[in-house]
Design a protein around this motif. Structure first.
Motif, PDB file in Angstrom:
ATOM      1  N   GLN A 203       0.981  -1.120  -0.233  1.00  0.00           N
ATOM      2  CA  GLN A 203      -0.010  -0.084   0.101  1.00  0.00           C
ATOM      3  C   GLN A 203       0.881   1.426  -0.125  1.00  0.00           C
ATOM      4  OE1 GLN A 203      -2.572  -0.399   3.410  1.00  0.00           O
ATOM      5  NE2 GLN A 203      -4.310  -0.963   2.007  1.00  0.00           N
ATOM      6  N   ARG A 205       1.177   5.042   1.168  1.00  0.00           N
ATOM      7  CA  ARG A 205       0.678   5.972   2.232  1.00  0.00           C
ATOM      8  C   ARG A 205       0.419   7.011   1.774  1.00  0.00           C
ATOM      9  NH1 ARG A 205       5.874   5.408   5.944  1.00  0.00           N
ATOM     10  NH2 ARG A 205       6.588   5.669   3.543  1.00  0.00           N
ATOM     11  N   LEU A 222     -13.034  11.063  -0.770  1.00  0.00           N
ATOM     12  CA  LEU A 222     -11.732  10.175   0.027  1.00  0.00           C
ATOM     13  C   LEU A 222     -12.297   8.852   0.329  1.00  0.00           C
ATOM     14  CD1 LEU A 222     -11.454  13.148   2.496  1.00  0.00           C
ATOM     15  CD2 LEU A 222      -9.962  12.778   0.580  1.00  0.00           C
ATOM     16  N   LYS A 223     -13.460   8.662   0.415  1.00  0.00           N
ATOM     17  CA  LYS A 223     -14.070   7.143   0.698  1.00  0.00           C
ATOM     18  C   LYS A 223     -13.540   6.361  -0.496  1.00  0.00           C
ATOM     19  CE  LYS A 223     -17.999   4.562   2.167  1.00  0.00           C
ATOM     20  NZ  LYS A 223     -19.419   4.574   2.413  1.00  0.00           N
ATOM     21  N   GLN A 226     -10.003   5.628  -0.420  1.00  0.00           N
ATOM     22  CA  GLN A 226      -9.646   4.494   0.775  1.00  0.00           C
ATOM     23  C   GLN A 226      -9.988   3.272   0.344  1.00  0.00           C
ATOM     24  OE1 GLN A 226     -11.948   6.596   4.013  1.00  0.00           O
ATOM     25  NE2 GLN A 226      -9.816   7.276   4.812  1.00  0.00           N
ATOM     26  N   SER A 227     -11.148   3.248  -0.447  1.00  0.00           N
ATOM     27  CA  SER A 227     -11.724   1.842  -0.842  1.00  0.00           C
ATOM     28  C   SER A 227     -10.990   1.243  -2.056  1.00  0.00           C
ATOM     29  CB  SER A 227     -13.282   2.188  -1.214  1.00  0.00           C
ATOM     30  OG  SER A 227     -13.416   2.747  -2.031  1.00  0.00           O
ATOM     31  N   ALA A 232      -3.285   3.768   1.308  1.00  0.00           N
ATOM     32  CA  ALA A 232      -3.573   3.635   2.870  1.00  0.00           C
ATOM     33  C   ALA A 232      -3.904   5.260   3.137  1.00  0.00           C
ATOM     34  CB  ALA A 232      -2.562   3.034   3.752  1.00  0.00           C
ATOM     35  N   VAL A 233      -5.022   5.857   3.170  1.00  0.00           N
ATOM     36  CA  VAL A 233      -5.510   7.190   3.210  1.00  0.00           C
ATOM     37  C   VAL A 233      -5.539   7.347   4.749  1.00  0.00           C
ATOM     38  CG1 VAL A 233      -6.716   9.144   2.600  1.00  0.00           C
ATOM     39  CG2 VAL A 233      -6.300   7.361   1.097  1.00  0.00           C
ATOM     40  N   SER A 234      -4.942   8.394   5.449  1.00  0.00           N
ATOM     41  CA  SER A 234      -5.199   8.960   6.837  1.00  0.00           C
ATOM     42  C   SER A 234      -5.525  10.308   6.604  1.00  0.00           C
ATOM     43  CB  SER A 234      -3.766   8.800   7.492  1.00  0.00           C
ATOM     44  OG  SER A 234      -2.937   9.417   6.996  1.00  0.00           O
TER      45      SER A 234
END
Length: 434
Positions: A203, A205, A222-223, A226-227, A232-234
């Motif tokens: 992944q 970052r 953003l979702k 992330q999906s 790997a979205v923070s």
């Protein structure tokens, strides 16, 4: 204690050529420790300068942040190490990476990486306008101009994304930056998911920064990121505005931006520079230069007056010999005399019918477009020494060209009785021996 003032123009941008005073800014003032002492949004330059004056701050270091989309990022693979040779080779190394003519681009050199030198390229005209916008502020001196997206912190992540309304600033570990509409982030997801060179990772970052309002408004985008399974979205919440994040990253060296104030736009040093020691010598050199220019100008005026006097004397002598000639002047007297002497050598003291016809015929033979010139009648007066020719041509300009050619050979030529018709012009050409 020194202070830094970070100013970032707010769109829509004002007319930077005619009305730069109408531009508004977001700004943050930080001290030596990086703590914000003052800040504002959508303020004018005058308001910011007043704030500095009210707090008795002077010699503040100004950092200008310009839109990242106006500055292009590229690498320059140059084997040289000396700065002078690197800068000489820089335009040739990046020319193929830029769509715009390299001569119209300002190139700023950054650090050297594995792929080569990091380079920022911006249109010369735009760079000039931004440089002028941030120059000569009261109580503040320009220190650097950076693309805003290049100040994003990426030390702990592969990519950093900062939401700024409908726009998103992006930067990665290699120092590349860009700006795009938030709605286009999903199309860019594959690029984000590419791992760094020579690394195998499951992944990538990604740190996504934004205010609560921006994170909430862009939650669907953003979702989706992330999906995707490869990112790997923070999410990182900003308390105020994106500019504070950029200021924090720059002050704590969490980014490696390229200062655009290089080359033509390099900033002059302060009053303690080594140039100060040379000021007396420079002043003497300037005074000597002015004196030399004055002497040269005076000599030029003197020689010009002498030349005028000599020309007047020459014309006075010519008038004594040819008192009836009103067409000759100082500019063509030499040419006229040479023609007359040449004619005198060929034909003797008087130009007869054959001499005049010879010269007229020669000028006709070399006349451009001579096919449109017709001779109707030719008359010669021996008593007056004149050859009179009735001509017709497609235009008066053609008749005038023939007359000028004959005059240039040293004869007198005049056109009279000119009649302009729909098919051209006709007139009477009188030629004499001068």
């Amino acid at each position: 204690m020194f202070y830094r003032l970070y100013v970032r123009p707010v769109p829509p941008f004002a007319d930077l050529i005619n009305e730069p005073e109408n531009q508004i800014f977001n700004w943050v003032l930080v001290d030596a420790s990086g703590d914000a002492q003052a800040q504002g949004t959508t303020d004018t330059r005058e308001h910011i300068e007043q704030t500095l004056a009210q707090n008795a701050l002077d010699h503040v270091r100004l950092i200008g942040l310009i839109p990242g989309e106006e500055v292009l990022f590229c690498f320059a693979d140059i084997p040289a190490k000396q700065a002078r040779f690197v800068r000489q080779a820089l335009p040739f190394a990046v020319e193929e990476q830029l769509a715009q003519d390299i001569s119209t681009m300002h190139l700023a050199l950054g650090n050297r990486e594995d792929k080569g030198f990091r380079v920022a390229a911006i249109d010369h005209q735009r760079m000039g306008l931004w440089s002028e916008l941030f120059t000569d502020w009261f109580h503040a001196r320009l220190e650097a101009i950076y693309p805003d997206a290049s100040l994003l912190p990426v030390s702990e992540h592969d990519w950093a994304i900062c939401l700024d309304g409908d726009s998103a600033l992006l930067s990665n570990q290699r120092g590349e930056w860009l700006k795009m509409q938030v709605g286009n982030l999903m199309m860019f997801a594959d690029t984000l998911a590419m791992p760094p060179d020579d690394e195998v990772v499951t992944q990538v970052r990604v740190a996504a920064y934004g205010t609560r309002e921006d994170l909430h408004a862009q939650a669907p985008v953003l979702k989706n990121l992330q999906s995707s399974g490869r990112l790997a979205v923070s999410l990182q919440t900003l308390e105020l505005m994106p500019l504070e994040l950029l200021v924090h990253a720059h002050h704590h060296h969490l980014c490696s931006p390229i200062n655009l104030c290089q080359g033509t736009y390099a900033l002059s040093g302060d009053g303690n520079s080594t140039l100060r020691a040379w000021r007396p010598a420079i002043a003497v050199a300037c005074l000597w230069f002015l004196l030399q220019v004055g002497v040269e100008a005076g000599m030029g005026i003197y020689y010009n007056q002498q030349a005028d006097e000599l020309r007047n004397q020459a014309m006075a002598m010519y008038r004594q010999v040819f008192p009836n000639d009103r067409q000759t002047h100082a500019g063509n007297v030499r040419r006229v005399l040479e023609g007359q002497l040449r004619l005198a050598q060929q034909q003797g003291p008087n130009a007869d019918f054959l001499a005049l016809m010879k010269q007229a015929g020669h000028q006709y033979s070399i006349l451009p477009g001579k096919e449109s010139v017709e001779f109707n009648t030719v008359n010669y007066s021996r008593s007056r020494g004149q050859l009179v020719v009735d001509l017709r041509a497609d235009s008066f300009a053609r008749l005038s060209a023939l007359r000028n050619g004959i005059s240039g050979s040293g004869l007198n030529a005049e056109i009279g009785s000119v009649v302009n018709e729909s098919s051209g012009a006709r007139g009477r050409l009188t030629i004499s021996g001068g």
